[in-house]
Enzyme design. Structure first.
Site, PDB file in Angstrom:
ATOM      1  N   SER A  93       0.862  -1.176   0.000  1.00 22.37           N
ATOM      2  CA  SER A  93       0.000   0.000   0.000  1.00 22.37           C
ATOM      3  C   SER A  93       0.899   1.227   0.000  1.00 22.37           C
ATOM      4  O   SER A  93       2.061   1.159   0.418  1.00 22.37           O
ATOM      5  CB  SER A  93      -0.877   0.006   1.253  1.00 22.37           C
ATOM      6  OG  SER A  93      -1.505   1.265   1.449  1.00 22.37           O
ATOM      7  N   TYR A 115      -1.933   0.332  10.676  1.00 22.09           N
ATOM      8  CA  TYR A 115      -1.939  -0.145   9.289  1.00 22.09           C
ATOM      9  C   TYR A 115      -0.642   0.230   8.583  1.00 22.09           C
ATOM     10  O   TYR A 115      -0.053  -0.582   7.865  1.00 22.09           O
ATOM     11  CB  TYR A 115      -3.141   0.446   8.558  1.00 22.09           C
ATOM     12  CG  TYR A 115      -3.298  -0.014   7.131  1.00 22.09           C
ATOM     13  CD1 TYR A 115      -3.447  -1.366   6.819  1.00 22.09           C
ATOM     14  CD2 TYR A 115      -3.330   0.906   6.088  1.00 22.09           C
ATOM     15  CE1 TYR A 115      -3.619  -1.790   5.509  1.00 22.09           C
ATOM     16  CE2 TYR A 115      -3.501   0.495   4.777  1.00 22.09           C
ATOM     17  CZ  TYR A 115      -3.644  -0.854   4.487  1.00 22.09           C
ATOM     18  OH  TYR A 115      -3.805  -1.262   3.179  1.00 22.09           O
TER      19      TYR A 115
END
Length: 258
Positions: A143, A156
């Site tokens: 990501s 995250y």
């Protein structure tokens, strides 16, 4: 020295997290590109339905229910293969958007287990099979969170940084082996489940993530990117490809038409 043609087994592609979103879209794309796809996810009904859909389209797919954080189950899964050509480590996800001061350690632990340990488990179990193919590719779907932080995202971000470092280090360690290591780092992708899962099913919070953004990326945009990277000539390695919608300049800079 001439390189031998890839074996039929090297056309097998294992996709984790294939029950929805990027994983499901990647399975469809790879199947259409000629791979026999092996779909893994915890939700057996979802991947079985997708396998039937892919088969009905004239391609080849097999569903295998699997929790990537269960090492014993992963090792058992790996025994089904002599060689494979592609491993797409896509299983992952985000939980919560709390600051470091109040973040839930259980959420952090779950994100690390899924995004990092799950990727480690599948990669370790299947790496010998990828090497045996003579032309293997490991894909890590990380990501943009793995390359830059933002407020409320530390858990995250930490997990995706871990996935990024895993891919980068693996590439160094296996150079000279017939296996490429590709990292695809998507930015804002609108799927049915990602934001909804992150915010515990709160539809209003999930909708605000994409509010005013004309065209976030879709799961198929990312799947197309993954398939392109995998289908480059064997000597071409796409080390890292960051893909964002045009409206997103960074993790914290997004154009919204409000």
């Amino acid at each position: 020295m001439a390189t031998a043609a890839p074996s039929a087994a090297s056309r097998i592609a294992v996709v984790t997290g294939a029950s929805s979103g990027i994983g499901a879209a990647t399975a469809r794309r790879l199947a259409a590109a000629g791979y026999r796809v092996v779909l893994t996810a915890r939700r057996k009904d979802r991947i079985e339905a997708l396998a039937e859909e892919i088969d009905a389209a004239g391609h080849q797919a097999t569903a295998y229910a699997l929790d990537v954080t269960d090492r014993a189950a992963v090792d058992e899964f790996a025994t089904a293969f002599r060689t494979i050509g592609v491993l797409v480590n896509n299983a992952g996800g985000a939980l919560g958007a709390d600051p470091v001061a109040t973040g839930d350690p259980a959420d952090w632990r779950t994100m690390y287990e899924t995004n990092v340990i799950g990727t480690l488990n599948l990669t370790q179990a299947l790496l010998p099979k990828l090497v045996a193919s003579g032309d293997g590719t490991v894909v890590v779907v990380s990501s943009t969170a793995g390359h830059g932080t933002y407020e409320g995202g530390a858990g995250y971000v930490a997990a995706k940084h871990g996935a990024h470092v895993l891919a980068e280090t693996l590439r160094l360690e296996i150079v000279g082996q017939p296996v490429r290591v590709v990292e695809i780092a998507p930015g804002m992708v609108r799927t049915d489940e990602f934001a909804l899962t992150r915010f515990g099913g709160d539809t209003e919070k999930a909708a605000r993530v994409y509010e005013g953004v004309a065209e976030p990326l879709t799961a198929d945009d990312v799947a197309d990117t993954i398939t392109w990277a995998v289908s480059r000539p064997s000597h071409v390695n796409i080390d890292l490809l960051v893909v964002r919608p045009r409206a997103q300049a960074s993790n914290t800079k997004v154009h919204r038409e409000l």
